[in-house]
Every structure is written in C-alpha cells, then in structure tokens.
Design an enzyme around this catalytic site. Structure first.
Site, mmCIF file in Angstrom:
data_model
loop_
_atom_site.group_PDB
_atom_site.id
_atom_site.type_symbol
_atom_site.label_atom_id
_atom_site.label_comp_id
_atom_site.label_asym_id
_atom_site.label_seq_id
_atom_site.Cartn_x
_atom_site.Cartn_y
_atom_site.Cartn_z
ATOM 1 N N TYR A 146 0.853 -1.208 0.000
ATOM 2 C CA TYR A 146 0.000 0.000 0.000
ATOM 3 C C TYR A 146 0.883 1.252 0.000
ATOM 4 C CZ TYR A 146 -3.236 3.550 1.855
ATOM 5 O OH TYR A 146 -3.982 4.699 2.057
ATOM 6 N N LYS A 198 1.211 4.260 -2.901
ATOM 7 C CA LYS A 198 1.046 5.707 -2.705
ATOM 8 C C LYS A 198 2.336 6.463 -3.065
ATOM 9 C CE LYS A 198 -3.287 5.625 -1.251
ATOM 10 N NZ LYS A 198 -4.407 6.224 -1.969
HETATM 11 N N1 NAP Z 1 -8.579 6.065 6.159
HETATM 12 C C1 NAP Z 1 -7.327 6.471 6.285
HETATM 13 O O1 NAP Z 1 -6.765 6.475 7.402
HETATM 14 C C2 NAP Z 1 -6.561 6.960 5.084
HETATM 15 C C3 NAP Z 1 -5.292 7.516 5.283
HETATM 16 C C4 NAP Z 1 -4.569 7.959 4.179
HETATM 17 C C5 NAP Z 1 -5.116 7.853 2.918
HETATM 18 N N2 NAP Z 1 -6.351 7.296 2.754
HETATM 19 C C6 NAP Z 1 -6.877 7.193 1.386
HETATM 20 O O2 NAP Z 1 -8.165 7.766 1.346
HETATM 21 C C7 NAP Z 1 -8.917 7.204 0.272
HETATM 22 C C8 NAP Z 1 -10.308 6.839 0.754
HETATM 23 O O3 NAP Z 1 -10.185 5.846 1.732
HETATM 24 P P1 NAP Z 1 -11.197 5.625 2.941
HETATM 25 O O4 NAP Z 1 -10.385 5.663 4.166
HETATM 26 O O5 NAP Z 1 -12.376 6.499 2.808
HETATM 27 O O6 NAP Z 1 -11.556 4.084 2.682
HETATM 28 P P2 NAP Z 1 -12.916 3.321 2.363
HETATM 29 O O7 NAP Z 1 -13.942 3.697 3.362
HETATM 30 O O8 NAP Z 1 -12.508 1.908 2.217
HETATM 31 O O9 NAP Z 1 -13.352 3.909 0.945
HETATM 32 C C9 NAP Z 1 -12.691 3.524 -0.226
HETATM 33 C C10 NAP Z 1 -13.584 3.827 -1.403
HETATM 34 O O10 NAP Z 1 -12.892 3.412 -2.594
HETATM 35 C C11 NAP Z 1 -13.783 2.585 -3.329
HETATM 36 N N3 NAP Z 1 -13.084 1.618 -4.156
HETATM 37 C C12 NAP Z 1 -12.218 0.660 -3.771
HETATM 38 N N4 NAP Z 1 -11.855 -0.078 -4.826
HETATM 39 C C13 NAP Z 1 -12.514 0.422 -5.900
HETATM 40 C C14 NAP Z 1 -12.573 0.086 -7.269
HETATM 41 N N5 NAP Z 1 -11.893 -0.947 -7.770
HETATM 42 N N6 NAP Z 1 -13.346 0.827 -8.094
HETATM 43 C C15 NAP Z 1 -14.052 1.866 -7.614
HETATM 44 N N7 NAP Z 1 -14.063 2.223 -6.324
HETATM 45 C C16 NAP Z 1 -13.301 1.506 -5.477
HETATM 46 C C17 NAP Z 1 -14.626 1.887 -2.282
HETATM 47 O O11 NAP Z 1 -15.799 1.338 -2.867
HETATM 48 P P3 NAP Z 1 -16.548 0.084 -2.178
HETATM 49 O O12 NAP Z 1 -17.261 0.631 -0.965
HETATM 50 O O13 NAP Z 1 -17.466 -0.373 -3.245
HETATM 51 O O14 NAP Z 1 -15.490 -0.908 -1.818
HETATM 52 C C18 NAP Z 1 -14.908 3.057 -1.364
HETATM 53 O O15 NAP Z 1 -15.921 3.848 -1.893
HETATM 54 C C19 NAP Z 1 -8.092 6.028 -0.236
HETATM 55 O O16 NAP Z 1 -7.402 6.397 -1.410
HETATM 56 C C20 NAP Z 1 -7.094 5.775 0.893
HETATM 57 O O17 NAP Z 1 -5.906 5.187 0.451
HETATM 58 C C21 NAP Z 1 -7.089 6.861 3.807
#
Ligand code: NAP
Length: 330
Positions: A200, A204
């Site tokens: 992961y 990034k």
């Molecule tokens: N949470 C953290 O602590 C954190 C920290 C740093 C960066 N981020 C980044 O923030 C972003 C959002 O993450 P989040 O924390 O909100 O996680 P999340 O709740 O798991 O949301 C991820 C989203 O991406 C969608 N997704 C995953 N695979 C996909 C695909 N193949 N095609 C289309 N959509 C897809 C998911 O859809 P489904 O619901 O259908 O699976 C969901 O809507 C990500 O890029 C993550 O790397 C998060």
C-alpha cells in the site's frame, strides 16, 4: 521530530476548519464516494452549493444509498447528485466513465479518492491489484478527464482542480522490490517476491511520482488552467482496513484507530480543501498535508527518488498508452 512524533502531533493537535468555500454552479466528481472520506467530502461539497456532484462508485446501489443519505442530511434537491458507475479495477470502465464525462456541460473539479489497502496478493488486468487501482487506473482517469477540465476552465474562466488522495504512509515505503533491475510493473507483479505489508505504501509512493510527473508536464497556464495536487487526509476511522488481519496487528490497529484516528468527516475536510475554488496555484504538483504544502518525503527528495520518478514516469506512460492510445499526449 521524527515521522511518528510529527504524525501523532498532527493527529492529536492539528485542527482542521470546517470547509466554508463557495462551490456555487460547479460540477465536481468524487470517486469512491459511497462511503468513508469520499462520501463526507461529497456531503460538504453538496452543502457548499455545487450545482452537480457526481458520485463515482463501483456499486451503483451503494452510491444511490449514499446520495439519499447526503440529500437527507443537507436538505438539497435530488437533481444535484448523480451516481455514475466506475470500477477502477477495469480500464474499460475507466474509459467509459471518462467518455461519459465528455458530455458534461462543465467540469470544475475531480477528487480521485477511491483506493484500496490490501495485504492479499491478487492480479487485476495482469498487475497487482493495489498498483492497478491506486496508481494505474487513477492516473488513467485523471489524464482522460484533464481535457474536459481544461475546456471547462477556458469556458467559465474558473481554474479547474484535480486532487489525488495519497497517503503520508508513502514516507515509510521501504520499496526494497524497487532495487530489482527491470520494469517496475514486471517486478511488482511477481507474487513470490511481493512484500504485501509494504505494498500500500509503495502504491502511494508511485502515485506521488506519477502526480509529480503529470503536473510538471501540465503546468498551470492559459492552455491548461487546472491545478493538479495530491494529499493525505491523515489517519481516519474508515473501512479502508477491511482486510482480515490476525492477532497483534489487528488489535494494535483497532486500538490505534480508536485513540488517534480522525472521523471521516474531519479527514474529508482535507479533500475539500484541496479542490477549493480559490485554491492557490502554488500547490500545483505539491503534496498537501492538513491543507498545507508538505515535503514530498525522503523517498522522493533524494537522488534515488529523482531517478525513480523519471523511470516510473516512462513506465507508467508506456502502460497508459497501451490502455488508451494518445492519453498521455497532454
Ligand atoms: N482512512 C485512512 O486512514 C486513510 C489515510 C490515508 C489515505 N487514505 C486514502 O483515502 C482514500 C479513501 O479511503 P477511505 O479511508 O475512505 O476508505 P474506504 O472507506 O474503504 O473507501 C474507499 C472507497 O474506494 C472505493 N473503491 C475501492 N476499490 C474500488 C474500485 N476498484 N473501483 C471503484 N471504487 C473503489 C470503495 O468502494 P466500495 O465501498 O465499493 O469498496 C470506497 O468507496 C483512499 O485512497 C485511501 O488510500 C485513507
């Protein structure tokens, strides 16, 4: 201060103001907006007066449920939100989505938020899944939408914005696999040698390299009045960590998230900030942390980082050209 102390400080003491920008009349696309950070960013942008917010989701029923819930909480009319299907595991879906977006009357901003964190190795369209979803198809989508954003900016006189959601975990990528000679994609698709605990972070890091290369090739100008940036939302309590993990790792993560994790609403403020209508041109190509320009990190700010960026830029563009000929001719 070391990474962990700085990280703790930010998580515990940095206050992120509630977005208060004017999105009136604007059209904004947010990927992965059925849940987590994407849904909360969409809620803010709907509340802030956007004319159209497109929830780009892989399961339309989940998108419709999120749309209904956002409309209920913001008391806005249903015509503001559209749910469009987008599966970032499929290059055909990305291209179909971008083609559909060509029909929009305007496109002011795109938040490329959808992403995955997985420790399970799986191939998707011939490459490891996190590399495909987080890097290849995200950049394919951005490059495919860039002409529309430019066209729209020229028409409206308002600067377009693209924000990729990265992660500060890129700072911690070991990327030992990168020392193996050869094409990066060839190296990362070998299951036996894959370091999935690092993957992961590597995705990034490579996304950061890609964003820096794309933004350098597309400086903000009269021809391309579009800011391209990438950001970290900090550690947030979302479903991102949905992979089954065992024992101590799972326990440590659960405790850590509960104590220092931001709510997705608070984290989403960084996404909205990155695409705010009055965004400063100086953030073009930069990494944003808590709304401010931050270091690109040790893996990029070094002679080896420069080489990696140049090498991966070429490898990625070759791949994108195979997927969609002409897409990199920006
Ligand atoms: N949470 C953290 O602590 C954190 C920290 C740093 C960066 N981020 C980044 O923030 C972003 C959002 O993450 P989040 O924390 O909100 O996680 P999340 O709740 O798991 O949301 C991820 C989203 O991406 C969608 N997704 C995953 N695979 C996909 C695909 N193949 N095609 C289309 N959509 C897809 C998911 O859809 P489904 O619901 O259908 O699976 C969901 O809507 C990500 O890029 C993550 O790397 C998060």
């Amino acid at each position: 201060m070391g990474f962990f102390l700085e990280f703790l400080w930010r998580q515990l003491f940095v206050w992120l103001p509630t977005p208060n920008y004017d999105f009136s009349g604007q059209t904004v696309i947010i990927t992965g907006s059925n849940t987590g950070l994407g849904r909360e960013a969409a809620r803010h942008i709907v509340r802030l007066g956007a004319a159209k917010v497109i929830l780009a989701v892989r399961t339309p029923a989940k998108g419709e449920a999120a749309a209904a819930e956002i409309l209920e909480s913001t008391k806005k009319t249903s015509s503001i939100i559209e749910v469009w299907e987008l599966n970032l595991s499929s290059s055909a879906s990305v291209k179909a989505f971008a083609k559909r977006a060509q029909g929009l009357a305007r496109l002011d901003a795109v938040i490329l938020n959808a992403g995955i964190l997985t420790t399970q190795f799986a191939l998707v369209e011939g490459e490891e899944s996190s590399i495909v979803v987080n890097v290849v198809h995200n950049t394919l989508l951005a490059l495919s939408l860039l002409p529309k954003l430019r066209e729209s900016a020229a028409k409206t006189g308002l600067r377009g914005r693209i924000a990729f959601v990265g992660s500060d975990l890129q700072y911690l990528a070991k990327f030992a696999e990168g020392e193996t000679p050869g094409n990066t994609f060839d190296v990362l698709r070998v299951e036996e040698k894959a370091d999935m605990d690092d993957r992961y972070k590597v995705s990034k890091l490579l996304l950061a390299c890609a964003v820096r290369a794309i933004s350098a090739e597309s400086p903000v100008s009269d021809k391309s009045n579009v800011i391209i940036t990438y950001l970290t939302p900090g550690a947030c309590k979302s479903d991102l960590f949905r992979d089954p993990m065992g024992g101590f790792q799972a326990l440590a993560l659960a405790i850590g998230k509960t104590i220092i994790g931001r709510s997705t609403e608070v984290g989403s403020r960084t996404l909205v900030n990155a695409v705010r209508p009055n965004q400063d041109v100086k953030v073009h190509g930069q990494f944003l942390m808590d709304g401010k320009v931050a270091s690109a990190g040790p893996k990029i700010n070094s002679p080896e980082g420069k080489k990696l960026e140049e090498k991966f830029h070429k490898e990625l563009y070759d791949k994108l050209e195979q997927l969609s000929p002409g897409v990199t001719k920006i």
